[in-house]
Each structure stands twice: as C-alpha cells, then as structure tokens.
Enzyme design. Sequence first.
Site, PDB file in Angstrom:
ATOM      1  N   THR A   9     -18.187   1.808  -4.421  1.00 49.55           N
ATOM      2  CA  THR A   9     -18.224   0.436  -3.931  1.00 49.55           C
ATOM      3  C   THR A   9     -17.693   0.478  -2.499  1.00 49.55           C
ATOM      4  O   THR A   9     -18.321   1.073  -1.645  1.00 49.55           O
ATOM      5  CB  THR A   9     -17.431  -0.508  -4.848  1.00 49.55           C
ATOM      6  N   HIS A  10     -16.543  -0.121  -2.220  1.00 47.32           N
ATOM      7  CA  HIS A  10     -16.052  -0.139  -0.843  1.00 47.32           C
ATOM      8  C   HIS A  10     -15.545   1.231  -0.391  1.00 47.32           C
ATOM      9  O   HIS A  10     -16.073   1.836   0.544  1.00 47.32           O
ATOM     10  CB  HIS A  10     -14.939  -1.172  -0.692  1.00 47.32           C
ATOM     11  N   CYS A  42     -16.395 -10.077  -3.155  1.00 48.45           N
ATOM     12  CA  CYS A  42     -15.696 -11.235  -2.594  1.00 48.45           C
ATOM     13  C   CYS A  42     -16.671 -12.328  -2.150  1.00 48.45           C
ATOM     14  O   CYS A  42     -16.259 -13.454  -1.847  1.00 48.45           O
ATOM     15  CB  CYS A  42     -14.816 -10.811  -1.418  1.00 48.45           C
ATOM     16  N   THR A 271      -3.788  13.007  -3.461  1.00 48.23           N
ATOM     17  CA  THR A 271      -3.112  12.831  -4.742  1.00 48.23           C
ATOM     18  C   THR A 271      -2.159  13.989  -5.001  1.00 48.23           C
ATOM     19  O   THR A 271      -1.929  14.845  -4.138  1.00 48.23           O
ATOM     20  CB  THR A 271      -4.136  12.746  -5.883  1.00 48.23           C
ATOM     21  N   SER A 272      -1.625  14.043  -6.231  1.00 47.52           N
ATOM     22  CA  SER A 272      -0.743  15.151  -6.605  1.00 47.52           C
ATOM     23  C   SER A 272      -1.474  16.476  -6.633  1.00 47.52           C
ATOM     24  O   SER A 272      -0.844  17.543  -6.612  1.00 47.52           O
ATOM     25  CB  SER A 272      -0.101  14.874  -7.968  1.00 47.52           C
ATOM     26  N   ILE A 276      -7.734  16.744  -4.296  1.00 48.49           N
ATOM     27  CA  ILE A 276      -8.265  15.468  -4.781  1.00 48.49           C
ATOM     28  C   ILE A 276      -7.638  14.334  -3.984  1.00 48.49           C
ATOM     29  O   ILE A 276      -6.412  14.235  -3.879  1.00 48.49           O
ATOM     30  CB  ILE A 276      -7.987  15.274  -6.284  1.00 48.49           C
ATOM     31  N   ALA A 299     -10.540  -5.607  -0.551  1.00 54.94           N
ATOM     32  CA  ALA A 299     -11.576  -4.818   0.119  1.00 54.94           C
ATOM     33  C   ALA A 299     -11.072  -4.223   1.433  1.00 54.94           C
ATOM     34  O   ALA A 299     -11.461  -3.107   1.811  1.00 54.94           O
ATOM     35  CB  ALA A 299     -12.807  -5.690   0.371  1.00 54.94           C
ATOM     36  N   THR A 300     -10.207  -4.969   2.130  1.00 56.97           N
ATOM     37  CA  THR A 300      -9.688  -4.461   3.399  1.00 56.97           C
ATOM     38  C   THR A 300      -8.907  -3.174   3.205  1.00 56.97           C
ATOM     39  O   THR A 300      -9.031  -2.229   3.998  1.00 56.97           O
ATOM     40  CB  THR A 300      -8.783  -5.514   4.060  1.00 56.97           C
TER      41      THR A 300
END
Length: 450
Positions: A9-10, A42, A271-272, A276, A299-300
């Site tokens: 998506t975004h 939105c 991430t950890s 990734i 979304a921002t």
Amino acid sequence: MKVVIVGCTHAGTIAATQILNAHPDTEVVIYERNDSVSFLSCGIAVYLSGEVGDPDAMFYSSPQQLEKMGATVKVKHNVLSVDPTTKTLEIEDQETGKLTADYYDKLIITTGSWPVIPPVSGLENNNLYLCKTYYHAKKLFNVAKESKRIVVVGGGYIGVELVEAYLRQGREVTLINSSDQMLLKYFDKQYSDRIGRVFKDHNAHLALRQRVTGFKDNGNGGVSVLTNNGKIYDADMAVLCVGFRPNSDLVQGKLELHPDGTIKTNAYMQTSDPDIYAGGDVTSVHFNPTNTDRYVPLATNAVRQGTIAGVNVFGNKMKYMGTQSTTGLHLFGNTMVCTGLTLRKAKEFGIDADSVTIEDNYRPEFMPTTTPVFMTLVWEKGTRRILGAQFMSKHDVSQSANLVSVCIQNRNSIDFLAYVDTLFQPNFDRPFNYVNLLAQAAVEKEDKKK
C-alpha cells in the site's frame, strides 16, 4: 541484490519506487494479498460523500506501473511464513491455492494494518461493514444507496468522516462512541463539542458514552446495534471503525515486537534482523513530543518510513526523524488540524505541562471579511518546550499545524514561536500571525507564574 517487499500500500509502494529509481538493476519482487496496490484509504470518506466520483482515482500507482519500472508484482499472493535463518518465504497463490517458495537478500515488511474487531456478538451480521480497503469503499458506497438509516461505531477520524459523508448524502446517521467526546486522541473536548454541535445541526444523532455489545438482525432486513446501557439502535447498515491493529502475525516469534504487536525498528527502519526492514502501519513510530515509540498509523508516516527502508537496504544512510502525528480533518467547511500532544495526553505521559486557548480573527477587521480561529497551544512547564497545538476555523488553517510541527521537531520554545518571523499582508493575516498571538498568550500565562 534481490529485495522482496511483502505488502504494497503506502510504505511498500514507496519503498519499491525508491529502490527502482535509485538502483534500477535491483531485482524487486512484491507480494500483495489484494489485486491492487497503493490505495489511498484516507479518501474513502470523500468518495462516499459524493465529492469524488471515482474511487479508482485514489490509486497513485498500479502493478503495471511498478512492473514497467522493473519490479515483479504478484498480486493475490499471500506470504504464509518467513524464515530469517534461510532467508526464504512460503507463498500461497490465492487464486489457485498453489504453494511456492522464494528467497531474498533483503526483505521489507510493509503489511500494514487491519481494523480492530471488538469481541462482541453478531459480527457475522450481513449488514455490518468495515472501512479500510478499496473493496470496502465500493461496498459501502453501493450499500448506502439503499440504506436510509446508518450507524457508525467509533468516533475517531474515520468514524466522524463517515458521519459527515453519509449526512451529506441525506441519510439518518447515528454515531456510537464509548467516550464522552469524539476525536479523543487528537483534540480537547471543547473542539469535539464544537464539531458535535455542527453535526447535530445537520441532524446527526450522537450516542456518546455508550459501548457496543453486539449486533443482531432486526427482522426487517437490517441490523440492530446493542449497547451497554440497554439501548438498541436499528439501522439498515452499520460500519465498524474503532481503530486499527498492525498486521504483524507473519513475523510473530521471528522479529522483536512491541507489546502492541508493532515491529520494533531502529532509526534506519531496520528490524531485529539486520536483513529485514519494516515500515508503515505494521511498525511503531518515534513520537518526538514524548521521545518514545508509539503506534500512529498514518499515511504520512508510512511514506516516509517506506522511503527510508528503500534507501537503507543498500546500507544504513538515512535516519527517520520521528513524527509529531500531525493531521487534519475538513468537516462541513470546518478545518480541524492538530500536531503533537493535547494537555490531557501530556499529563498521561507524566509531563508537567500547561496549555492556553484563545480565539482571534485570522486577518484585520477592516478587511471586507475575516474569520475567527479557535486555537490551543500546549507546552512543558519550566523548559517552555512546545508539545502540541490544535486549530479549528472556517478559514483554511491547515498549514498552522505544519508550522507548529516543525517547532516540536526542533524542540523550540513558546518564546521562539511567539516572535518568529511571519509575513504580514492584510489579505492573509495580522502584523502578528495568529500563531504568533497564540504563542504570546502562552508566554504571558507562563510568565505570570514567576
């Protein structure tokens, strides 16, 4: 290098675009459960109100556009599992049921969020709907054509926007909200009360301080919404929009998560697992006013995090600056915008804070017309550091929230905002902009304590 993006998506769309623009030789593979990408959810409310006639216009990319850039886009494909040890994925083709495996050098998790479903009875009711995806939007639009009475459950951003949209369509609308005010996370009660009066003037029924306990068939082809105070609201349809939760089940036990289920990342969106990255509604954000991580699914935030993840899979260069959760609404001609913390929220975080609220015209009274601006500024006592602001007016005051957002980002004081240089021209504002005047009121209040 092969980069796999899960969810588009975004954050996923922006990450793919960033990678392919900067490193066109990269092998980019995208897996998306739906058959579309980049839907601006939105915009659902403006579509339902009739202001925007074509929901297809709310896509800013497509599988074809991403493929033209060089990506391999596999829609209607669900990633079932991730093995960070072997860097492999198991994927199901949702049309055929066929299972396949894939591998990655770098993985970006942008699986987004899903509406919170409360543990109440009757969730299987055919007249109960969610509001998140393109398909939700189409269904809500079509069903509402035949619906005279609509119940909206949840008084957050989506809920109040849906109320306005359906009122504009001439429907009988009831909003059920567990709190005594709408928009509790974003605005003080005096703001919610003001927009509540506007809603009532447009014949909305506000059922506040009521919690939905279940749904059932009403015997007339519609739905009855049951609440904890024993009241029953009959409607042709009901829309459930009480919040969102992160779609992080895929990496449960594989990556470090926050207690709320969001994926933990560092400032590079890593991430950890160093190979990734994650961004968007599946992650938390660094919330600058409190210097803590919080879940702020906007979304921002998603597009910024997606961009950063797309840069840093090639080496950690770009840091996330954090967010002030700056956002806004436009309801029956009223602009409502906010950034940072309300006073109530600041105190909940243990901050010794204060606030001031004033109302003043945005430009001189000698002009043919002018419009009042209702506004609040929140700051930390002692340091005088700005923590948040709210604005409401018939005038477009949206950029005021952006100005204060920058001040919060830079840890500026109320003294700074009180006299920072702003333009003066009678068509636009006063010799002191109304945001200056708001900060000056804060300085005056704080100085009186000395």
